[in-house]
Design an enzyme around this catalytic site. Structure first.
Site, PDB file in Angstrom:
ATOM      1  CB  THR A  18      -0.913   0.015   1.246  1.00  0.00           C
ATOM      2  OG1 THR A  18      -1.563  -1.250   1.368  1.00  0.00           O
ATOM      3  CG2 THR A  18      -1.966   1.091   1.159  1.00  0.00           C
ATOM      4  NE  ARG A  22       5.107   0.963   5.304  1.00  0.00           N
ATOM      5  CZ  ARG A  22       3.981   1.531   5.647  1.00  0.00           C
ATOM      6  NH1 ARG A  22       3.146   0.883   6.444  1.00  0.00           N
ATOM      7  NH2 ARG A  22       3.677   2.733   5.223  1.00  0.00           N
ATOM      8  CB  SER A 113       3.748   4.313   8.218  1.00  0.00           C
ATOM      9  OG  SER A 113       2.671   5.119   8.587  1.00  0.00           O
ATOM     10  CG  HIS A 114       1.025   2.748  11.209  1.00  0.00           C
ATOM     11  ND1 HIS A 114       1.060   3.080   9.874  1.00  0.00           N
ATOM     12  CD2 HIS A 114       0.457   1.539  11.285  1.00  0.00           C
ATOM     13  CE1 HIS A 114       0.505   2.114   9.177  1.00  0.00           C
ATOM     14  NE2 HIS A 114       0.131   1.159  10.005  1.00  0.00           N
ATOM     15  CE  LYS A 126       5.912   7.316   1.300  1.00  0.00           C
ATOM     16  NZ  LYS A 126       4.501   7.681   1.306  1.00  0.00           N
ATOM     17  CG  ASP A 278       2.107   8.166  11.312  1.00  0.00           C
ATOM     18  OD1 ASP A 278       2.359   9.360  11.078  1.00  0.00           O
ATOM     19  OD2 ASP A 278       2.129   7.285  10.425  1.00  0.00           O
ATOM     20  CG  ASP A 280       5.261   8.213   8.041  1.00  0.00           C
ATOM     21  OD1 ASP A 280       4.356   7.987   8.868  1.00  0.00           O
ATOM     22  OD2 ASP A 280       5.099   8.121   6.814  1.00  0.00           O
ATOM     23  CG  ASP A 282       1.842   9.520   6.873  1.00  0.00           C
ATOM     24  OD1 ASP A 282       1.774   9.004   8.011  1.00  0.00           O
ATOM     25  OD2 ASP A 282       2.025   8.860   5.827  1.00  0.00           O
ATOM     26  NE  ARG A 283      -1.444   5.605   9.395  1.00  0.00           N
ATOM     27  CZ  ARG A 283      -1.924   4.386   9.502  1.00  0.00           C
ATOM     28  NH1 ARG A 283      -2.407   3.969  10.649  1.00  0.00           N
ATOM     29  NH2 ARG A 283      -1.928   3.577   8.461  1.00  0.00           N
ATOM     30  CB  THR A 345      -6.994   1.287   0.839  1.00  0.00           C
ATOM     31  OG1 THR A 345      -8.326   1.080   1.285  1.00  0.00           O
ATOM     32  CG2 THR A 345      -6.075   1.489   2.019  1.00  0.00           C
ATOM     33  CD  GLU A 364      -5.929   6.200   2.824  1.00  0.00           C
ATOM     34  OE1 GLU A 364      -6.294   5.096   2.389  1.00  0.00           O
ATOM     35  OE2 GLU A 364      -4.741   6.470   3.082  1.00  0.00           O
ATOM     36  CD  GLU A 365      -9.817   3.277   7.518  1.00  0.00           C
ATOM     37  OE1 GLU A 365      -9.766   3.144   8.741  1.00  0.00           O
ATOM     38  OE2 GLU A 365      -8.955   2.850   6.740  1.00  0.00           O
ATOM     39  CB  SER A 366      -6.086   4.366   7.966  1.00  0.00           C
ATOM     40  OG  SER A 366      -5.768   5.037   6.759  1.00  0.00           O
ATOM     41  CE  LYS A 377      -1.312   8.228   5.886  1.00  0.00           C
ATOM     42  NZ  LYS A 377      -1.571   7.099   5.002  1.00  0.00           N
ATOM     43  NE  ARG A 497      -5.800  -2.214   7.532  1.00  0.00           N
ATOM     44  CZ  ARG A 497      -4.920  -2.301   8.526  1.00  0.00           C
ATOM     45  NH1 ARG A 497      -5.325  -2.579   9.759  1.00  0.00           N
ATOM     46  NH2 ARG A 497      -3.626  -2.131   8.298  1.00  0.00           N
TER      47      ARG A 497
HETATM   48  C1  G1P Z   1      -2.990   1.235   5.864  1.00  0.00           C
HETATM   49  C2  G1P Z   1      -4.266   2.052   5.841  1.00  0.00           C
HETATM   50  C3  G1P Z   1      -4.331   2.892   4.588  1.00  0.00           C
HETATM   51  C4  G1P Z   1      -3.072   3.756   4.502  1.00  0.00           C
HETATM   52  C5  G1P Z   1      -1.825   2.894   4.621  1.00  0.00           C
HETATM   53  C6  G1P Z   1      -0.556   3.740   4.682  1.00  0.00           C
HETATM   54  O1  G1P Z   1      -2.961   0.386   4.755  1.00  0.00           O
HETATM   55  O2  G1P Z   1      -5.407   1.221   5.943  1.00  0.00           O
HETATM   56  O3  G1P Z   1      -5.487   3.669   4.602  1.00  0.00           O
HETATM   57  O4  G1P Z   1      -3.036   4.455   3.285  1.00  0.00           O
HETATM   58  O5  G1P Z   1      -1.890   2.101   5.801  1.00  0.00           O
HETATM   59  O6  G1P Z   1      -0.527   4.574   5.787  1.00  0.00           O
HETATM   60  P1  G1P Z   1      -3.391  -1.167   4.831  1.00  0.00           P
HETATM   61  O7  G1P Z   1      -2.532  -1.782   5.908  1.00  0.00           O
HETATM   62  O8  G1P Z   1      -4.829  -1.184   5.229  1.00  0.00           O
HETATM   63  O9  G1P Z   1      -3.137  -1.694   3.454  1.00  0.00           O
HETATM   64 ZN    ZN Z   2       2.509   7.172   8.393  1.00  0.00          ZN
END
Ligand code: G1P
Ligand code: ZN
Length: 544
Positions: A18, A22, A113-114, A126, A278, A280, A282-283, A345, A364-366, A377, A497
């Site tokens: 996504t 990673r 990221s997180h 990336k 988070d 990096d 972006d959240r 997504t 995004e909801e995330s 983001k 999910r």
């Molecule tokens: C998750 C989130 C998605 C976000 C991505 C990167 O991806 O659900 O919205 O863009 O992290 O931060 P997923 O693990 O669901 O593929």
């Molecule tokens: Zn992030």
């Protein structure tokens, strides 16, 4: 200086997910692993030769070593200039800002990221294109294809660059500029939001907030912007020191991992506002006194109020949300008379719409929200946007939220994550659902009648590219939905999910506990997918 040509053989697991590639740190530390992927970027992105490349990361374990490797390879591959954040640090939105501001040919961002950091945890890489956003699928596919056939990479012998000293140096024939990681980003924020009004809000003495940087990359950004420039009291930013292992925490700003600030907003003496970002940067998570703003609602509220901020005083041209994100933003778009796009997504699907000027805000909801100011983001941006709204409207977070629901209705929303599920079991569950799809429309599930059931695919309205297999949607008459998808960012096993949403127009029913309001739909989702029988789990690991 002559480039060294190092012979290598492909790894077969370098398909970006996504958001980039990673893997566990130890995977990246294998000889040639990082190098192969980086060379695949240089082999497929011609513009980098003779161009400028931005390099930085979220400071997690292995960040500095990876940056030195990438810089030597960039020099060997003919990159003219590398811009590197001081200390090897660049938050993801700051990297996007710098890629755009200096009209570079792209950037390499090191982050998972997180996901937790440390020698036994996660690392990631990336590539972002010159527009500043994550590489689109066509680019990641080309990079992946190259990793499958790679047989050599280029590097040079050179001493490491001093990443801590701002200034210019040379590496082979390449110029390396170590730049302030915060300044350009802070200037951009100052151009978008009413810093005077926010300053006054802090000065009033009647407003108390806390920002949790979770020992991740936003610490220095938040201290500079919130405390130094906006005059928030020292100590407003907590966990503000970036650490390679994020202090052993899980730097994901949600109700589970950032529960400490949730506590701070509870009770009579609770803070007026709290937020977190988070790994990096972006959240974002937004909290008010005694209340949590879901990211889906946050996007809708920012869109409905954007005209109150200097940077968006013209309102929004359009809105986009990822498919699993609640439909709250759709209602705002309808009221504003602008388009609302439903994308797969992942942030990369917003880039074309932003570049074409079709949308101004997206989310995004995330816990991801952003706009056309960069192509990622942006956590701190969302926090500043909220602060600007609080200052402009003289209302509390809960009042803004309640008023929004009265005007547009409430989209009750939750996401249930089942983590570390056996991959075969997860695939089996999705196959099972897939087989059910054709028969579901018209079917009665409890109090709900299924209006449509499909495997979401998306045709990009700008370049016509098609993304298929993006999650299973089961939509009910009246707008309620259940969505199932497997995570594309995990590094071990599978994460299922389940996203659940229900619309409520009656203000008298806007204040139910979320899990209760959604209880019947949650049960339907569990039974339909046979979650317990197939995964052995009787409850989700994370509920947001
Ligand atoms: C998750 C989130 C998605 C976000 C991505 C990167 O991806 O659900 O919205 O863009 O992290 O931060 P997923 O693990 O669901 O593929
Ligand atoms: Zn992030």
């Amino acid at each position: 200086m002559e480039a060294n040509i190092v012979t290598t053989t492909p790894f077969n697991d370098q398909k970006p997910g996504t958001s980039g590639l990673r893997k566990k740190v130890r995977t990246f530390q294998q000889p040639h692993y990082l190098e192969n992927f980086v060379q695949a970027i240089f082999d497929t992105q011609d513009g980098l030769v003779g161009g400028t490349l931005v390099v930085g990361g979220d400071g997690r374990y292995y960040n500095r070593e990876a940056i030195q490797i990438i810089l030597r390879m960039a020099a060997a591959n003919g990159v003219a200039t590398a811009l590197v954040g001081q200390g090897g640090i660049l938050s993801t939105p700051a990297a996007s800002c710098i890629i755009r501001k200096y009209r570079t040919q792209g950037g390499i961002i090191l982050s998972a990221s997180h996901n937790p950091g440390g020698p036994d945890e996660d690392f990631g890489i990336k590539f972002n294109i010159g527009a500043g956003g994550p590489a689109p699928e066509s680019v990641t596919a080309a990079i992946y294809a190259r990793t499958r056939e790679i047989d050599r990479y280029l590097t040079i012998d050179a001493d490491p660059i001093d990443l801590d000293q701002i200034g210019a140096a040379t590496l082979g024939a390449m110029r390396v500029e170590v730049i302030d990681a915060v300044a350009d980003y802070a200037a951009l924020m100052e151009s978008l939001f009413d810093f005077n009004a926010i300053h006054q809000l802090f000065n009033s003495g009647a407003f108390r907030m806390c920002f949790d940087a979770m020992h991740a990359v936003t610490g220095p950004y938040a201290v500079e912007i919130l405390e130094n420039r906006l005059g928030a009291p020292p100590g407003t930013v907590i966990n503000g020191t970036s650490l390679p292992d994020f202090g052993g925490g899980h730097p994901d700003p949600n109700l589970v991992h950032a529960h400490a600030i949730v506590e701070l907003t509870q009770g009579a003496g609770g803070l007026d506002f709290a937020a977190a970002s988070d790994g990096d940067g972006d959240r974002n998570m937004i909290l008010g006194k005694g209340c949590f703003v879901t990211p889906s609602d946050s996007l809708a509220i920012l869109a409905a109020n954007a005209h109150l901020t200097p940077g968006y005083s013209q309102g929004v041209a359009g809105i986009a949300r990822s498919m699993p994100t609640s439909q709250a933003a759709d209602r705002v778009a309808e009221a504003l008379g602008v388009d609302c796009f439903e994308t797969p997504t992942g942030w990369k699907f917003f880039g074309n719409l932003l570049d074409a000027g079709r949308i101004t805000l997206c989310g995004e909801e995330s816990f991801g929200t952003g706009s056309n100011h960069v192509r990622e983001k942006d956590g701190l941006w969302a926090v500043l946007f909220w602060l600007n709204l609080l200052a402009a409207r003289h209302l509390s977070v809960a009042e803004i939220l309640g008023e929004h629901w009265v005007r547009f209705g409430r989209n009750y929303y939750t996401r249930h994550d089942y983590e570390g599920v056996d991959s075969a079991a997860a695939e089996g569950l999705m196959d099972h659902l897939h087989r059910l799809l054709p028969d579901l429309p018209g079917y009665q599930l409890g109090a709900y009648r299924v209006a449509y059931a499909d495997d979401f695919s998306y045709t990009d309205p700008i370049d016509g590219s098609v993304a298929t297999g993006q999650g299973l949607r089961i939509g009910m008459e009246g707008g309620s939905r259940i969505v199932f998808r497997l995570s594309g960012t995990g590094t071990a096993g599978a994460t299922l999910r389940v996203y659940i949403e229900q619309y409520e127009s009656d203000p008298a029913r806007h204040h139910e506990p979320v899990q209760e309001a959604l209880g019947p739909l949650i049960l339907i989702a569990r039974e339909l997918a046979q979650i317990e029988a197939r995964t052995g789990r009787n409850a989700p690991d994370v509920v947001t």
